[in-house]
Write a protein that holds these residues in place. Structure first.
Motif, PDB file in Angstrom:
ATOM      1  N   ASP A 160      33.884  63.665  61.876  1.00 59.41           N
ATOM      2  CA  ASP A 160      34.656  63.956  60.815  1.00 59.41           C
ATOM      3  C   ASP A 160      35.704  64.735  60.918  1.00 59.41           C
ATOM      4  O   ASP A 160      37.224  64.856  60.589  1.00 59.41           O
ATOM      5  CB  ASP A 160      34.536  63.584  58.841  1.00 59.41           C
ATOM      6  CG  ASP A 160      35.136  63.345  58.060  1.00 59.41           C
ATOM      7  OD1 ASP A 160      35.840  62.573  57.747  1.00 59.41           O
ATOM      8  OD2 ASP A 160      35.674  64.610  57.478  1.00 59.41           O
ATOM      9  N   HIS A 166      42.170  52.137  60.111  1.00 63.53           N
ATOM     10  CA  HIS A 166      40.794  51.494  61.135  1.00 63.53           C
ATOM     11  C   HIS A 166      42.056  52.321  61.960  1.00 63.53           C
ATOM     12  O   HIS A 166      40.325  52.765  62.910  1.00 63.53           O
ATOM     13  CB  HIS A 166      41.854  49.946  61.196  1.00 63.53           C
ATOM     14  CG  HIS A 166      41.664  48.626  60.139  1.00 63.53           C
ATOM     15  ND1 HIS A 166      42.214  47.952  60.387  1.00 63.53           N
ATOM     16  CD2 HIS A 166      41.650  48.845  58.592  1.00 63.53           C
ATOM     17  CE1 HIS A 166      41.780  47.528  59.030  1.00 63.53           C
ATOM     18  NE2 HIS A 166      41.503  48.078  58.187  1.00 63.53           N
ATOM     19  N   LYS A 188      41.978  55.450  62.383  1.00 66.04           N
ATOM     20  CA  LYS A 188      41.051  56.493  62.266  1.00 66.04           C
ATOM     21  C   LYS A 188      39.778  56.317  61.986  1.00 66.04           C
ATOM     22  O   LYS A 188      38.592  56.915  62.392  1.00 66.04           O
ATOM     23  CB  LYS A 188      40.987  57.254  60.375  1.00 66.04           C
ATOM     24  CG  LYS A 188      40.951  58.189  60.197  1.00 66.04           C
ATOM     25  CD  LYS A 188      41.286  58.221  58.709  1.00 66.04           C
ATOM     26  CE  LYS A 188      40.247  59.599  57.756  1.00 66.04           C
ATOM     27  NZ  LYS A 188      38.907  59.060  58.136  1.00 66.04           N
ATOM     28  N   ASP A 189      39.449  55.479  61.867  1.00 62.21           N
ATOM     29  CA  ASP A 189      37.290  54.415  61.494  1.00 62.21           C
ATOM     30  C   ASP A 189      37.046  54.830  63.084  1.00 62.21           C
ATOM     31  O   ASP A 189      36.298  54.591  63.242  1.00 62.21           O
ATOM     32  CB  ASP A 189      37.504  53.355  60.474  1.00 62.21           C
ATOM     33  CG  ASP A 189      37.758  53.467  59.240  1.00 62.21           C
ATOM     34  OD1 ASP A 189      37.519  55.100  59.047  1.00 62.21           O
ATOM     35  OD2 ASP A 189      38.000  52.670  58.491  1.00 62.21           O
TER      36      ASP A 189
END
Length: 337
Positions: free
Chosen positions: A215, A279, A281-282
């Motif tokens: 993260d 999306h 980023k994920d």
């Protein structure tokens, strides 16, 4: 006379005639004294037997029905005495019957059942199925051919009545043992939950560290992208107003926009997804996560398997504790939880 005696001994169940005369002054015997014989594969060996009114060789395995249940009578080799075993055909299996025989005589090292064609009968076979046909009972090194008596076929009404009785007995058994079964099943599920949670604890801690690292890297990448876009905007403004004119910079900005469109289309070709910021980023987060997991040897498949087993056990425990299963009000269930 001796030949007639031998035939009478091997005939199995015929009445032995009075072959010997009675001496004066001696009372007649209550039953004739006979020598019994056993076939052991290599020949016939004699053995002294007790008096029987009906001639039945002591080593023969017989099956008789008493009060509707089959009674199997056989000779125990170590104790040299006949023993009766009453079985419940619908419940008792072949393995349970053989265990009872070995438990009765500790000298029995081998006890097996074979069909008439020589194939071995599974220990899980019900005695009801076994008693439908002839079979061979092998005890140690002796084989006995067994022919069960033929039972009269039940009428359709009697068969229906028997099925109803079996169903009633099954319901009574479930009603009497349901609570014990639920308590035992709940204890097993709780132990399984504790075991799964114990295995998941170190994996959860490692996963939390990897997720924090992934993260942080994803957030840094987003801020770097924002910084690059800001730098690009500032550079284009400086070149437009201080170095060149808009007439010169307009084609440059056009090609920059066209290049951005090509980059987004390339993203779609590679990922089969639209370039949507959440999306993307994920996707980048998962990329960092799996790369970090590989470095730290975090087994993602094992972690997912344990999580699925834990969810399944929790769902089973929740369904087991439902009021309909425990026959308790909801409030008592909540208090128990």
């Amino acid at each position: 006379m001796l030949a007639g005696l031998g035939r009478a001994l091997r005939s199995g169940r015929r009445q032995l005639p009075g072959l010997l005369g009675r001496r004066d002054g001696c009372p007649p015997p209550s039953a004739p004294q006979v020598g019994l014989w056993r076939h052991t594969g290599g020949g016939w060996s004699g053995r002294e037997g007790a008096p029987y009114s009906t001639l039945v060789p002591s080593d023969e395995v017989t099956i008789n029905y008493r009060h509707g249940l089959p009674v199997i009578t056989l000779m125990l080799p170590t104790r040299s005495e006949r023993c009766q075993f009453t079985v419940k055909p619908v419940v008792t299996t072949v393995g349970a019957f053989l265990q009872d025989v070995q438990r009765e005589d500790k000298g029995i090292e081998r006890a097996e059942v074979f069909a008439a064609d020589g194939s071995k009968v599974s220990h899980a076979t019900l005695m009801e199925v076994l008693l439908m046909n002839d079979f061979k009972l092998v005890i140690n090194n002796t084989a006995y051919s067994v022919s069960p008596p033929v039972k009269d076929k039940l009428s359709s009404e009697h068969a229906t009545e028997m099925e109803d009785i079996k169903s009633l007995v099954h319901r009574l058994f479930v009603a009497l043992h349901l609570e014990d079964h639920q308590i035992r099943k709940e204890r097993e599920l709780l132990q399984k939950l504790d075991h799964l949670k114990g295995e998941l604890l170190p994996l959860e801690q490692m996963k939390a560290r990897i997720m924090d690292s992934a993260d942080a890297k994803t957030s840094r990448l987003l801020w770097v992208g924002l910084a690059l876009m800001s730098t690009q905007g500032g550079a284009l403004a400086w070149l437009t107003w201080w170095v060149y004119s808009w007439d010169i910079m307009e084609p440059v900005t056009y090609f920059i926009t066209y290049g951005s469109a090509m980059a987004f289309y390339a993203y779609f070709v590679l990922t089969k997804q639209d370039y949507i910021y959440p999306h993307a980023k994920d996707r980048q987060f998962l990329h960092y996560f799996y790369r970090k997991s590989k470095k730290q040897r975090f087994n993602v498949e094992r972690y997912n398997k344990l999580k699925d087993d834990l969810a399944e056990a929790e769902e089973s425990l929740r369904r087991l504790r439902q009021p309909l299963h425990l026959r308790l009000p909801i409030q008592e269930i909540n208090d128990k939880d």
